[in-house]
Design an enzyme around this catalytic site. Structure first.
Site, PDB file in Angstrom:
ATOM      1  N   ASP A 145      22.629  -6.481  58.717  1.00  0.00           N
ATOM      2  CA  ASP A 145      21.471  -6.988  59.136  1.00  0.00           C
ATOM      3  C   ASP A 145      20.561  -5.846  58.557  1.00  0.00           C
ATOM      4  O   ASP A 145      20.827  -4.898  57.954  1.00  0.00           O
ATOM      5  CB  ASP A 145      21.656  -6.688  60.654  1.00  0.00           C
ATOM      6  CG  ASP A 145      20.540  -7.190  61.542  1.00  0.00           C
ATOM      7  OD1 ASP A 145      19.765  -8.050  60.852  1.00  0.00           O
ATOM      8  OD2 ASP A 145      20.031  -6.832  62.562  1.00  0.00           O
ATOM      9  N   ASN A 182      21.008 -18.796  62.696  1.00  0.00           N
ATOM     10  CA  ASN A 182      20.213 -18.334  61.637  1.00  0.00           C
ATOM     11  C   ASN A 182      19.555 -19.850  61.099  1.00  0.00           C
ATOM     12  O   ASN A 182      18.473 -19.736  60.161  1.00  0.00           O
ATOM     13  CB  ASN A 182      20.852 -17.682  60.514  1.00  0.00           C
ATOM     14  CG  ASN A 182      20.956 -16.185  60.994  1.00  0.00           C
ATOM     15  OD1 ASN A 182      22.050 -15.551  60.559  1.00  0.00           O
ATOM     16  ND2 ASN A 182      20.266 -15.570  61.949  1.00  0.00           N
TER      17      ASN A 182
HETATM   18  C1  IPE Z   1      22.954 -11.429  62.894  1.00  0.00           C
HETATM   19  O1  IPE Z   1      21.803 -10.802  62.386  1.00  0.00           O
HETATM   20  C2  IPE Z   1      23.760 -12.503  61.805  1.00  0.00           C
HETATM   21  C3  IPE Z   1      23.759 -11.984  60.488  1.00  0.00           C
HETATM   22  C4  IPE Z   1      23.780 -10.911  60.067  1.00  0.00           C
HETATM   23  C5  IPE Z   1      23.918 -12.926  59.470  1.00  0.00           C
HETATM   24  P1  IPE Z   1      20.504 -11.225  63.112  1.00  0.00           P
HETATM   25  O2  IPE Z   1      19.352 -10.642  62.439  1.00  0.00           O
HETATM   26  O3  IPE Z   1      20.523 -12.990  62.681  1.00  0.00           O
HETATM   27  O4  IPE Z   1      20.657 -11.102  64.736  1.00  0.00           O
HETATM   28  P2  IPE Z   1      19.806 -10.978  65.611  1.00  0.00           P
HETATM   29  O5  IPE Z   1      19.148 -12.338  65.965  1.00  0.00           O
HETATM   30  O6  IPE Z   1      18.687  -9.787  65.251  1.00  0.00           O
HETATM   31  O7  IPE Z   1      20.614 -10.490  66.921  1.00  0.00           O
HETATM   32  C1  IPE Z   2      20.253  -9.979  57.974  1.00  0.00           C
HETATM   33  O1  IPE Z   2      18.987  -9.350  57.792  1.00  0.00           O
HETATM   34  C2  IPE Z   2      20.624 -11.448  57.176  1.00  0.00           C
HETATM   35  C3  IPE Z   2      20.484 -12.524  57.735  1.00  0.00           C
HETATM   36  C4  IPE Z   2      20.666 -12.456  59.144  1.00  0.00           C
HETATM   37  C5  IPE Z   2      20.814 -13.659  57.149  1.00  0.00           C
HETATM   38  P1  IPE Z   2      17.795  -9.873  58.457  1.00  0.00           P
HETATM   39  O2  IPE Z   2      17.242 -11.127  57.665  1.00  0.00           O
HETATM   40  O3  IPE Z   2      18.222 -10.332  59.555  1.00  0.00           O
HETATM   41  O4  IPE Z   2      16.876  -8.663  58.401  1.00  0.00           O
HETATM   42  P2  IPE Z   2      16.108  -8.307  59.673  1.00  0.00           P
HETATM   43  O5  IPE Z   2      16.894  -7.939  60.782  1.00  0.00           O
HETATM   44  O6  IPE Z   2      14.801  -9.353  59.671  1.00  0.00           O
HETATM   45  O7  IPE Z   2      15.366  -6.870  59.053  1.00  0.00           O
HETATM   46 MG    MG Z   3      18.174  -9.274  61.627  1.00  0.00          MG
END
Ligand code: IPE
Ligand code: IPE
Ligand code: MG
Length: 230
Positions: free
Chosen positions: A21, A69
């Protein structure tokens, strides 16, 4: 498919699972578009795989893209899909590190599956081209959601056995041969599980770090693994 014994499952070192994340925040801090954060995250994954393969890690399972996602902006989703083609395409590197690739997620033939053919192809190719590697197993979770996985396992169990037990569920998870997670990592300061491997993390230690995924390094990996010796 017969399930492996616990001894077989754990003979090859620890199972580390990472919720990767913070790519978006990493980019924002640098004044870059979120997509640049995902690109940096993919590059860092390649490095973490190299580092993990050198350590006592038998299984590395990473959350690349969740079933939840898909609602992100189209351009961001397109970019993340292309990065998955790239990461599953790192065959030479994976073979050089003796890493076997697997994928975990909603089956492509299930109603509602949105995985484009070119990503399916890259996944199939990576699995086939690394199948004979005997070192670490890298499992990439793509279009993965744990509740859907569990609902499907229970459904299959009822249809096939007319009953549901802990064992019957476990044997019908997407990857029945995957051992339980020993340590779960989440980067970027969030302490949520976000529908990742709910069954498999039953007895896992957890390692939360403030670092966003593109900055997660070998020291973090060692700190996570150290939880297993405590
Ligand atoms: C979890 O991260 C999914 C991945 C790392 C692929 P998200 O950024 O989507 O999770 P939430 O929505 O903040 O819990
Ligand atoms: C994790 O990084 C990757 C995916 C969930 C695909 P994020 O895209 O969730 O990054 P933040 O949480 O917005 O910083
Ligand atoms: Mg995230």
């Amino acid at each position: 498919m017969p399930s492996q014994s616990d001894a077989e499952k754990s003979k090859n070192g620890a199972h580390v699972a990472c919720i990767m994340d913070g790519n978006g925040r990493w980019a924002k801090k640098r004044g870059l578009p979120r997509t640049a954060g995902h690109t940096a995250g993919e590059e860092n994954l390649a490095e973490v795989v190299r580092q993990a393969a050198k350590r006592n890690v038998g299984w590395l399972t990473v959350f690349g893209f969740s079933t939840e996602n898909w609602v992100r902006p189209k351009a961001e989703v397109r970019h993340i899909l292309a990065l998955h083609k790239q990461l599953f395409g790192r065959i030479e590197e994976l073979n050089a590190n003796n890493v076997r690739v697997q994928w975990i997620g909603r089956p492509f033939d299930e109603p509602g599956s949105k995985t484009p053919l070119y990503v399916q192809k890259a996944i199939r190719q990576a699995i086939a081209d690394t199948a004979s590697n005997t070192g670490m197993t890298l499992t990439v979770a793509f279009d993965y959601g744990s509740r859907a996985e569990l609902a499907r396992a229970v459904r299959k169990s009822k249809i096939e056995l007319f009953t549901v037990t802990k064992q019957s569920i476990e044997e019908r998870l997407y990857l029945a041969q995957m051992p339980p997670v020993d340590v779960l990592v989440r980067t970027s300061g969030e302490s949520r599980i976000s529908n990742f491997l709910l069954w498999q993390i039953n007895h896992a230690a957890v390692y939360f770090t403030q670092r966003p995924w593109p900055d997660f390094d070998a020291d973090d990996l060692d700190a996570a693994l150290a939880l297993l010796d405590a």
